[in-house]
Motif scaffolding. Structure first.
Motif, PDB file in Angstrom:
ATOM      1  N   GLN A  20       0.867  -1.176   0.000  1.00 33.83           N
ATOM      2  CA  GLN A  20       0.000   0.000   0.000  1.00 33.83           C
ATOM      3  C   GLN A  20       0.900   1.221   0.000  1.00 33.83           C
ATOM      4  OE1 GLN A  20      -2.651   0.582   3.344  1.00 33.83           O
ATOM      5  NE2 GLN A  20      -4.072   1.704   2.041  1.00 33.83           N
ATOM      6  N   ARG A  21       0.690   2.071  -1.014  1.00 37.30           N
ATOM      7  CA  ARG A  21       1.504   3.282  -1.162  1.00 37.30           C
ATOM      8  C   ARG A  21       1.299   4.188   0.052  1.00 37.30           C
ATOM      9  NH1 ARG A  21       3.777   5.301  -5.903  1.00 37.30           N
ATOM     10  NH2 ARG A  21       2.608   3.796  -7.117  1.00 37.30           N
ATOM     11  N   LYS A  23       0.980   7.641   1.748  1.00 39.58           N
ATOM     12  CA  LYS A  23       0.508   8.936   1.276  1.00 39.58           C
ATOM     13  C   LYS A  23       1.454  10.049   1.727  1.00 39.58           C
ATOM     14  CE  LYS A  23      -4.279   7.789   0.842  1.00 39.58           C
ATOM     15  NZ  LYS A  23      -4.919   6.740   1.278  1.00 39.58           N
ATOM     16  N   THR A  26       0.221  16.271   3.590  1.00 43.89           N
ATOM     17  CA  THR A  26      -0.489  17.395   2.979  1.00 43.89           C
ATOM     18  C   THR A  26      -0.352  18.639   3.829  1.00 43.89           C
ATOM     19  OG1 THR A  26      -2.542  16.719   4.060  1.00 43.89           O
ATOM     20  CG2 THR A  26      -2.157  15.908   1.817  1.00 43.89           C
ATOM     21  N   GLU A  36      -3.996  19.390  -3.039  1.00 43.43           N
ATOM     22  CA  GLU A  36      -3.697  18.068  -3.598  1.00 43.43           C
ATOM     23  C   GLU A  36      -2.818  18.153  -4.834  1.00 43.43           C
ATOM     24  OE1 GLU A  36      -6.705  15.149  -4.395  1.00 43.43           O
ATOM     25  OE2 GLU A  36      -7.680  15.590  -2.496  1.00 43.43           O
ATOM     26  N   GLU A  41       3.030  12.214  -5.556  1.00 46.61           N
ATOM     27  CA  GLU A  41       2.793  10.851  -5.089  1.00 46.61           C
ATOM     28  C   GLU A  41       4.141  10.223  -4.736  1.00 46.61           C
ATOM     29  OE1 GLU A  41       1.170   7.433  -7.596  1.00 46.61           O
ATOM     30  OE2 GLU A  41      -0.609   8.392  -6.749  1.00 46.61           O
ATOM     31  N   GLU A  87      -9.814   2.122  -0.331  1.00 48.69           N
ATOM     32  CA  GLU A  87      -8.379   1.865  -0.195  1.00 48.69           C
ATOM     33  C   GLU A  87      -7.795   1.344  -1.501  1.00 48.69           C
ATOM     34  OE1 GLU A  87      -6.473   2.314   2.636  1.00 48.69           O
ATOM     35  OE2 GLU A  87      -8.229   3.191   3.618  1.00 48.69           O
TER      36      GLU A  87
END
Length: 96
Positions: A20-21, A23, A26, A36, A41, A87
């Motif tokens: 799972q990447r 995040k 922010t 965003e 990424e 997800e």
């Protein structure tokens, strides 16, 4: 939470790795929220599950290079995307 339970029931085969990447933040260290579009990424991911490993030409199992819980760098493109609820996950081969 139900998505997390169902993804944990997946068991990758052979030399596959489920990740799972992670995040990107922010929010800056100073507390400023970033839009965003300004957040890149990350190519960093957490390994959720690994397969038992592929076989070599003599039929012996090749050990996997990572284990569940490891943080790894993944390619920008590639892998097989998997979406469970909201997800997003990816399935890569060990050598990737």
């Amino acid at each position: 939470m139900s998505a997390l339970r169902s993804i944990k029931s997946l068991a990758p085969l052979l030399d596959r790795v489920l990740v799972q990447r992670i995040k990107a933040d922010t929010k800056t260290a100073g507390g400023i929220f970033l839009p965003e579009t300004a957040v890149k990424e990350l190519n960093e991911a957490k390994v959720l599950a690994v397969g038992p490993g592929a076989f070599d030409k003599d039929g012996k199992r090749i050990a996997m290079g990572v284990t569940a819980g490891d943080r790894v760098l993944i390619p920008q493109f590639g892998g097989s995307p998997i979406k469970v609820g909201d997800e997003e996950f990816s399935l890569f081969r060990d050598h990737e």
